[in-house]
Design a protein around this motif. Sequence first.
Motif, PDB file in Angstrom:
ATOM      1  N   MET A  31       0.832  -1.206   0.000  1.00 44.87           N
ATOM      2  CA  MET A  31       0.000   0.000   0.000  1.00 44.87           C
ATOM      3  C   MET A  31       0.865   1.255   0.000  1.00 44.87           C
ATOM      4  SD  MET A  31      -3.017  -1.134   2.630  1.00 44.87           S
ATOM      5  CE  MET A  31      -3.781   0.460   2.670  1.00 44.87           C
ATOM      6  N   LEU A  32       1.918   1.263   0.810  1.00 41.15           N
ATOM      7  CA  LEU A  32       2.807   2.421   0.858  1.00 41.15           C
ATOM      8  C   LEU A  32       3.474   2.663  -0.491  1.00 41.15           C
ATOM      9  CD1 LEU A  32       4.450   1.944   4.358  1.00 41.15           C
ATOM     10  CD2 LEU A  32       2.872   3.762   3.665  1.00 41.15           C
ATOM     11  N   THR A  33       3.867   1.596  -1.157  1.00 43.74           N
ATOM     12  CA  THR A  33       4.476   1.715  -2.481  1.00 43.74           C
ATOM     13  C   THR A  33       3.513   2.366  -3.461  1.00 43.74           C
ATOM     14  OG1 THR A  33       5.858  -0.218  -2.092  1.00 43.74           O
ATOM     15  CG2 THR A  33       5.503   0.420  -4.394  1.00 43.74           C
ATOM     16  N   GLU A  34       2.293   1.874  -3.491  1.00 46.47           N
ATOM     17  CA  GLU A  34       1.298   2.405  -4.425  1.00 46.47           C
ATOM     18  C   GLU A  34       0.930   3.849  -4.097  1.00 46.47           C
ATOM     19  OE1 GLU A  34       0.809   0.873  -7.106  1.00 46.47           O
ATOM     20  OE2 GLU A  34       1.609  -1.067  -6.493  1.00 46.47           O
ATOM     21  N   LEU A  35       0.799   4.159  -2.825  1.00 44.96           N
ATOM     22  CA  LEU A  35       0.464   5.528  -2.439  1.00 44.96           C
ATOM     23  C   LEU A  35       1.613   6.478  -2.730  1.00 44.96           C
ATOM     24  CD1 LEU A  35      -1.526   4.803   0.824  1.00 44.96           C
ATOM     25  CD2 LEU A  35      -2.429   5.453  -1.414  1.00 44.96           C
ATOM     26  N   GLY A  36       2.855   5.979  -2.642  1.00 46.51           N
ATOM     27  CA  GLY A  36       4.006   6.785  -3.030  1.00 46.51           C
ATOM     28  C   GLY A  36       3.980   7.116  -4.511  1.00 46.51           C
ATOM     29  N   GLU A  37       3.601   6.139  -5.325  1.00 48.07           N
ATOM     30  CA  GLU A  37       3.489   6.377  -6.762  1.00 48.07           C
ATOM     31  C   GLU A  37       2.375   7.379  -7.050  1.00 48.07           C
ATOM     32  OE1 GLU A  37       3.114   2.613  -8.755  1.00 48.07           O
ATOM     33  OE2 GLU A  37       5.022   1.893  -7.982  1.00 48.07           O
ATOM     34  N   LEU A  38       1.297   7.298  -6.312  1.00 45.56           N
ATOM     35  CA  LEU A  38       0.196   8.253  -6.460  1.00 45.56           C
ATOM     36  C   LEU A  38       0.650   9.653  -6.064  1.00 45.56           C
ATOM     37  CD1 LEU A  38      -2.836   8.740  -6.988  1.00 45.56           C
ATOM     38  CD2 LEU A  38      -3.224   8.167  -4.586  1.00 45.56           C
ATOM     39  N   ALA A  39       1.333   9.756  -4.932  1.00 39.77           N
ATOM     40  CA  ALA A  39       1.823  11.055  -4.465  1.00 39.77           C
ATOM     41  C   ALA A  39       2.788  11.667  -5.468  1.00 39.77           C
ATOM     42  CB  ALA A  39       2.482  10.892  -3.098  1.00 39.77           C
ATOM     43  N   ASP A  40       3.590  10.832  -6.128  1.00 34.26           N
ATOM     44  CA  ASP A  40       4.565  11.320  -7.089  1.00 34.26           C
ATOM     45  C   ASP A  40       3.891  12.048  -8.250  1.00 34.26           C
ATOM     46  OD1 ASP A  40       7.387  11.450  -7.860  1.00 34.26           O
ATOM     47  OD2 ASP A  40       6.777  10.163  -9.540  1.00 34.26           O
ATOM     48  N   ALA A  41       2.744  11.556  -8.682  1.00 30.31           N
ATOM     49  CA  ALA A  41       2.017  12.206  -9.774  1.00 30.31           C
ATOM     50  C   ALA A  41       1.607  13.624  -9.382  1.00 30.31           C
ATOM     51  CB  ALA A  41       0.789  11.387 -10.161  1.00 30.31           C
ATOM     52  N   PHE A  42       1.168  13.809  -8.149  1.00 24.51           N
ATOM     53  CA  PHE A  42       0.751  15.131  -7.685  1.00 24.51           C
ATOM     54  C   PHE A  42       1.953  16.018  -7.381  1.00 24.51           C
ATOM     55  CE2 PHE A  42      -3.042  12.607  -7.117  1.00 24.51           C
ATOM     56  CZ  PHE A  42      -3.998  13.444  -7.666  1.00 24.51           C
ATOM     57  N   LYS A  43       3.036  15.424  -6.901  1.00 23.14           N
ATOM     58  CA  LYS A  43       4.265  16.181  -6.667  1.00 23.14           C
ATOM     59  C   LYS A  43       4.777  16.772  -7.969  1.00 23.14           C
ATOM     60  CE  LYS A  43       8.110  14.406  -7.098  1.00 23.14           C
ATOM     61  NZ  LYS A  43       9.240  13.517  -7.147  1.00 23.14           N
ATOM     62  N   LYS A  44       4.786  15.960  -9.026  1.00 23.59           N
ATOM     63  CA  LYS A  44       5.271  16.429 -10.321  1.00 23.59           C
ATOM     64  C   LYS A  44       4.386  17.552 -10.856  1.00 23.59           C
ATOM     65  CE  LYS A  44       7.670  12.209 -11.561  1.00 23.59           C
ATOM     66  NZ  LYS A  44       7.651  10.974 -12.343  1.00 23.59           N
ATOM     67  N   PHE A  45       3.107  17.490 -10.575  1.00 22.83           N
ATOM     68  CA  PHE A  45       2.191  18.557 -10.978  1.00 22.83           C
ATOM     69  C   PHE A  45       2.505  19.840 -10.211  1.00 22.83           C
ATOM     70  CE2 PHE A  45      -1.759  20.836  -9.895  1.00 22.83           C
ATOM     71  CZ  PHE A  45      -2.104  21.292 -11.159  1.00 22.83           C
ATOM     72  N   MET A  46       2.649  19.716  -8.900  1.00 22.31           N
ATOM     73  CA  MET A  46       2.877  20.887  -8.059  1.00 22.31           C
ATOM     74  C   MET A  46       4.261  21.499  -8.274  1.00 22.31           C
ATOM     75  SD  MET A  46       1.115  19.532  -4.538  1.00 22.31           S
ATOM     76  CE  MET A  46       1.901  20.799  -3.569  1.00 22.31           C
ATOM     77  N   ALA A  47       5.291  20.664  -8.352  1.00 24.62           N
ATOM     78  CA  ALA A  47       6.662  21.166  -8.403  1.00 24.62           C
ATOM     79  C   ALA A  47       7.143  21.501  -9.811  1.00 24.62           C
ATOM     80  CB  ALA A  47       7.605  20.148  -7.766  1.00 24.62           C
ATOM     81  N   TYR A  48       6.664  20.740 -10.796  1.00 22.74           N
ATOM     82  CA  TYR A  48       7.208  20.877 -12.149  1.00 22.74           C
ATOM     83  C   TYR A  48       6.177  21.255 -13.204  1.00 22.74           C
ATOM     84  CZ  TYR A  48      10.669  18.167  -9.603  1.00 22.74           C
ATOM     85  OH  TYR A  48      11.545  17.720  -8.652  1.00 22.74           O
ATOM     86  N   GLY A  49       4.916  21.394 -12.785  1.00 21.38           N
ATOM     87  CA  GLY A  49       3.874  21.780 -13.719  1.00 21.38           C
ATOM     88  C   GLY A  49       3.490  20.692 -14.705  1.00 21.38           C
ATOM     89  N   LYS A  50       3.867  19.455 -14.412  1.00 26.02           N
ATOM     90  CA  LYS A  50       3.526  18.352 -15.305  1.00 26.02           C
ATOM     91  C   LYS A  50       2.036  18.030 -15.168  1.00 26.02           C
ATOM     92  CE  LYS A  50       4.751  13.650 -16.490  1.00 26.02           C
ATOM     93  NZ  LYS A  50       5.540  12.475 -16.190  1.00 26.02           N
ATOM     94  N   GLU A  51       1.375  17.807 -16.284  1.00 31.01           N
ATOM     95  CA  GLU A  51      -0.053  17.473 -16.230  1.00 31.01           C
ATOM     96  C   GLU A  51      -0.269  16.170 -15.484  1.00 31.01           C
ATOM     97  OE1 GLU A  51      -2.607  17.785 -19.597  1.00 31.01           O
ATOM     98  OE2 GLU A  51      -1.237  19.189 -20.572  1.00 31.01           O
ATOM     99  N   ILE A  52      -1.377  16.106 -14.761  1.00 31.59           N
ATOM    100  CA  ILE A  52      -1.713  14.889 -14.019  1.00 31.59           C
ATOM    101  C   ILE A  52      -2.293  13.864 -14.995  1.00 31.59           C
ATOM    102  CG2 ILE A  52      -3.204  13.900 -12.247  1.00 31.59           C
ATOM    103  CD1 ILE A  52      -2.982  16.580 -10.762  1.00 31.59           C
ATOM    104  N   ASP A  53      -1.738  12.688 -14.955  1.00 33.15           N
ATOM    105  CA  ASP A  53      -2.226  11.573 -15.771  1.00 33.15           C
ATOM    106  C   ASP A  53      -3.312  10.875 -14.952  1.00 33.15           C
ATOM    107  OD1 ASP A  53      -2.714   9.212 -17.116  1.00 33.15           O
ATOM    108  OD2 ASP A  53      -0.597   8.668 -17.325  1.00 33.15           O
TER     109      ASP A  53
END
Length: 67
Positions: A31-53
Motif C-alpha cells: 500500500m505504501l508503495t502504491e500511495l508513493g506512486e500516487l503522491a509522485d504524480a501530484f508532486k510532479k504537478f505541483m513542483a514541475y507543472g507536469k499534467e496529471i495523468d
Amino acid sequence: MDWETYQKKAFRTNANLGSRNENNLHMILGMLTELGELADAFKKFMAYGKEIDWVNVEEELCDAMWY
C-alpha cells in the motif's frame, strides 16, 4: 463489479508468506508503495507543472485497494 466479487478475485492473486504478520507487512508495504506512486504524480504537478495523468491516478488507487 460489486465489492464482494472484487474481493474474491483479488484474493486469488494474494501472496501467502507463511504467517499473518508477514502477510500484513506485505500488505502495508504494498500500500505504501502504491500511495508513493500516487503522491509522485501530484508532486510532479505541483513542483514541475507536469499534467496529471488521471488514468495513472486511477490505476494507482486501484493498486492500493488491491493490497
